[in-house]
Design an enzyme around this catalytic site. Structure first.
Site, PDB file in Angstrom:
ATOM      1  N   TYR A  66      33.681  37.651  51.159  1.00 22.78           N
ATOM      2  CA  TYR A  66      33.668  37.594  49.735  1.00 22.78           C
ATOM      3  C   TYR A  66      32.153  37.474  49.046  1.00 22.78           C
ATOM      4  O   TYR A  66      31.772  37.739  48.045  1.00 22.78           O
ATOM      5  CB  TYR A  66      34.686  36.568  49.139  1.00 22.78           C
ATOM      6  CG  TYR A  66      34.704  36.260  47.836  1.00 22.78           C
ATOM      7  CD1 TYR A  66      35.287  36.896  46.769  1.00 22.78           C
ATOM      8  CD2 TYR A  66      34.160  35.086  47.396  1.00 22.78           C
ATOM      9  CE1 TYR A  66      35.235  36.708  45.412  1.00 22.78           C
ATOM     10  CE2 TYR A  66      34.235  34.644  45.776  1.00 22.78           C
ATOM     11  CZ  TYR A  66      34.768  35.453  44.828  1.00 22.78           C
ATOM     12  OH  TYR A  66      34.807  35.382  43.604  1.00 22.78           O
TER      13      TYR A  66
ATOM     14  N   ASN B 200      33.737  27.932  40.637  1.00 20.14           N
ATOM     15  CA  ASN B 200      35.044  27.118  40.663  1.00 20.14           C
ATOM     16  C   ASN B 200      35.618  27.162  39.126  1.00 20.14           C
ATOM     17  O   ASN B 200      35.553  25.959  38.503  1.00 20.14           O
ATOM     18  CB  ASN B 200      35.247  25.745  41.341  1.00 20.14           C
ATOM     19  CG  ASN B 200      35.218  25.910  42.845  1.00 20.14           C
ATOM     20  OD1 ASN B 200      35.815  26.838  43.391  1.00 20.14           O
ATOM     21  ND2 ASN B 200      34.413  25.175  43.323  1.00 20.14           N
TER      22      ASN B 200
ATOM     23  N   GLU C 152      45.898  31.065  44.727  1.00 15.86           N
ATOM     24  CA  GLU C 152      45.298  30.117  43.679  1.00 15.86           C
ATOM     25  C   GLU C 152      44.458  29.481  44.569  1.00 15.86           C
ATOM     26  O   GLU C 152      44.311  29.204  45.643  1.00 15.86           O
ATOM     27  CB  GLU C 152      46.659  28.923  43.583  1.00 15.86           C
ATOM     28  CG  GLU C 152      47.426  28.447  44.565  1.00 15.86           C
ATOM     29  CD  GLU C 152      48.221  29.124  45.424  1.00 15.86           C
ATOM     30  OE1 GLU C 152      48.365  30.461  45.367  1.00 15.86           O
ATOM     31  OE2 GLU C 152      49.103  28.636  46.253  1.00 15.86           O
TER      32      GLU C 152
HETATM   33  P1  NAD Z   1      41.551  37.174  38.645  1.00 21.87           P
HETATM   34  O1  NAD Z   1      42.060  37.365  40.209  1.00 21.87           O
HETATM   35  O2  NAD Z   1      42.695  36.390  38.246  1.00 21.87           O
HETATM   36  O3  NAD Z   1      41.128  38.532  38.194  1.00 21.87           O
HETATM   37  C1  NAD Z   1      40.636  39.421  38.418  1.00 21.87           C
HETATM   38  C2  NAD Z   1      41.409  40.604  38.120  1.00 21.87           C
HETATM   39  O4  NAD Z   1      40.868  41.748  38.724  1.00 21.87           O
HETATM   40  C3  NAD Z   1      42.687  40.773  38.530  1.00 21.87           C
HETATM   41  O5  NAD Z   1      43.663  40.623  37.260  1.00 21.87           O
HETATM   42  C4  NAD Z   1      43.167  41.898  39.328  1.00 21.87           C
HETATM   43  O6  NAD Z   1      44.385  42.625  38.901  1.00 21.87           O
HETATM   44  C5  NAD Z   1      41.873  43.007  38.680  1.00 21.87           C
HETATM   45  N1  NAD Z   1      41.676  43.726  39.648  1.00 21.87           N
HETATM   46  C6  NAD Z   1      41.432  43.706  41.058  1.00 21.87           C
HETATM   47  N2  NAD Z   1      41.236  44.854  41.670  1.00 21.87           N
HETATM   48  C7  NAD Z   1      41.269  45.757  40.841  1.00 21.87           C
HETATM   49  C8  NAD Z   1      41.167  47.332  40.710  1.00 21.87           C
HETATM   50  N3  NAD Z   1      40.931  47.924  41.781  1.00 21.87           N
HETATM   51  N4  NAD Z   1      41.200  48.066  39.325  1.00 21.87           N
HETATM   52  C9  NAD Z   1      41.404  47.257  38.366  1.00 21.87           C
HETATM   53  N5  NAD Z   1      41.636  45.755  38.324  1.00 21.87           N
HETATM   54  C10 NAD Z   1      41.679  45.176  39.547  1.00 21.87           C
HETATM   55  O7  NAD Z   1      40.303  36.291  38.995  1.00 21.87           O
HETATM   56  P2  NAD Z   1      39.453  35.196  38.101  1.00 21.87           P
HETATM   57  O8  NAD Z   1      39.565  34.199  38.391  1.00 21.87           O
HETATM   58  O9  NAD Z   1      39.703  35.587  36.651  1.00 21.87           O
HETATM   59  O10 NAD Z   1      37.922  35.840  38.197  1.00 21.87           O
HETATM   60  C11 NAD Z   1      37.291  36.945  37.573  1.00 21.87           C
HETATM   61  C12 NAD Z   1      36.079  37.184  38.265  1.00 21.87           C
HETATM   62  O11 NAD Z   1      35.056  36.107  38.445  1.00 21.87           O
HETATM   63  C13 NAD Z   1      36.110  37.819  39.450  1.00 21.87           C
HETATM   64  O12 NAD Z   1      34.791  38.744  39.734  1.00 21.87           O
HETATM   65  C14 NAD Z   1      35.788  36.567  40.449  1.00 21.87           C
HETATM   66  O13 NAD Z   1      35.082  36.982  41.834  1.00 21.87           O
HETATM   67  C15 NAD Z   1      34.739  35.722  39.721  1.00 21.87           C
HETATM   68  N6  NAD Z   1      34.627  34.438  40.001  1.00 21.87           N
HETATM   69  C16 NAD Z   1      35.617  33.584  39.754  1.00 21.87           C
HETATM   70  C17 NAD Z   1      35.551  32.317  40.005  1.00 21.87           C
HETATM   71  C18 NAD Z   1      36.827  31.422  39.641  1.00 21.87           C
HETATM   72  O14 NAD Z   1      36.694  30.318  40.074  1.00 21.87           O
HETATM   73  N7  NAD Z   1      37.831  31.847  39.100  1.00 21.87           N
HETATM   74  C19 NAD Z   1      34.525  31.613  40.885  1.00 21.87           C
HETATM   75  C20 NAD Z   1      33.530  32.528  41.124  1.00 21.87           C
HETATM   76  C21 NAD Z   1      33.661  33.863  40.568  1.00 21.87           C
END
Ligand code: NAD
Length: 328
Positions: free
Chosen positions: A149, A178, A191
């Site tokens: 990742y 996070n 989660e």
């Molecule tokens: P999340 O999993 O809730 O949201 C990601 C969304 O992307 C999901 O709704 C999923 O259905 C969609 N998705 C995945 N593959 C897809 C595809 N092929 N086509 C269309 N949609 C697709 O995650 P989040 O927590 O909202 O994170 C959003 C972004 O922030 C991500 O890129 C994640 O890597 C990054 N991020 C999040 C965190 C965190 O703590 N939440 C930390 C670091 C980075």
């Protein structure tokens, strides 16, 4: 009216971002494989589809949007990312989305594109001491993320910056640490720690026991969703491309996080440590660069966001127990 495209608008951060952009008066198109799980989308237009499909990406980027936020990724918490079982999908799916989206945005001369990278791209060798993790932006190389990742995030950061260099695109890259809050995934295996601990504590009786992976001495910092949106939007509209940390510097041990949640719940909770996927030993945001470039810092302590998140998750748990589905 300015327009924005949010990729990943059915996910946790994306659905909150759509709401925020609507409040600011944007016309918003959301795109995702799925609709938001916990509340109806507020996007003016929501297109359900797969961003791994290049034709689909070209279809949804049908104009030179003022702001594109690319948040879509195949991701989850430690139970999803660190077991090794999903490595091929994580690398392939998220990289394909980023390759397609940059190409589509370049063709339409999109004005700005934001990319959500992650603190998981930092080298594991700087995060072995739980008291003194090193996560300054400049410490990224020599690269050694502890998960595929993290490697994908690092590759895609470079991809965005290369498109900026070679095609004159305006890109903004944030390294999220996070992010948590209401309406995030709280069960099912994807989660993350705060939501998982809130769920376990909501399900436990007062005086009960919960399971925590590892010895609970590992450190992390957690940023509340509203703070994340504020920092992301500020970065997007600044002249600074990043990459820059978007996180909190309030580092806490997982055992102490569990006790903070127990306080929010008003329960006495004992912890039983069990083996589980863990990730690095220590991690904390280093906010020197974002303070300097954007004048941004989190505005509230962790405890406040935890109280709001616990309240929401305990409601979901109660609904589940009542045999009802969470409100759509
Ligand atoms: P999340 O999993 O809730 O949201 C990601 C969304 O992307 C999901 O709704 C999923 O259905 C969609 N998705 C995945 N593959 C897809 C595809 N092929 N086509 C269309 N949609 C697709 O995650 P989040 O927590 O909202 O994170 C959003 C972004 O922030 C991500 O890129 C994640 O890597 C990054 N991020 C999040 C965190 C965190 O703590 N939440 C930390 C670091 C980075």
């Amino acid at each position: 009216m300015p327009d924005a495209l949010v990729c990943g608008a059915g996910g946790f951060i994306g659905s909150h971002l759509v709401r925020r952009l609507k409040r600011e008066g944007f016309w918003v198109r959301g795109v995702d494989l799925k609709f938001p799980e916990f509340a109806p989308t507020e996007a003016d237009d929501f297109v359900q589809g797969d961003l791994r499909d290049q034709d689909f990406c070209r279809l949804v980027v049908d104009r030179g949007f003022a702001e594109v936020y690319q948040l879509a990724a195949d991701m989850g918490g430690a139970g999803f990312v660190f077991t090794g079982e999903h490595d091929a999908d994580i690398l392939h799916n998220s990289a394909t989305i980023n390759l397609n989206m940059l190409d589509a945005c370049r063709r339409r001369r999109v004005k700005r594109i934001f990319y959500s990278s992650s603190a998981c791209m930092y080298p594991a060798y700087n995060q072995e001491d739980p008291e003194n993790p090193l996560c300054s932006e400049a410490s990224a190389y020599p690269a050694a993320p502890d998960s595929e990742y993290g490697w994908e995030k690092l590759f895609s950061e470079r991809l965005y910056l290369a498109f900026a260099r070679n095609y004159g695109m305006e890109v903004r890259v944030a390294r999220y640490h996070n992010i948590f809050g209401p309406e995030g995934t709280w069960k099912g295996g994807r989660e993350k720690a705060p939501a998982a601990l809130c769920r376990k504590i909501a399900e436990a009786p007062d005086g009960g026991e919960i399971e925590v992976w590892g010895d609970g001495q590992q450190t992390r910092s957690f940023l509340y969703i509203d703070e994340c949106l504020e920092a992301s939007i500020r970065l997007m509209r600044s002249d600074f491309p990043g990459p820059v940390n978007v996180g909190s510097e309030e580092m806490i041990r997982i055992n102490d996080l569990a006790q903070m949640i127990a306080r929010a719940a008003g329960k006495k909770i004992a912890i039983r440590h069990i083996p589980g996927p863990l990730g690095v030993r220590g991690r904390n945001s280093d906010n020197r660069l974002i303070r300097e470039k954007l004048g941004w810092a989190p505005s509230q302590p962790l405890e406040k966001g935890i109280a709001l998140t616990y309240a929401w998750i305990s409601e979901q748990v109660a609904r589940d127990r009542g045999g009802k589905r969470p409100a759509a």
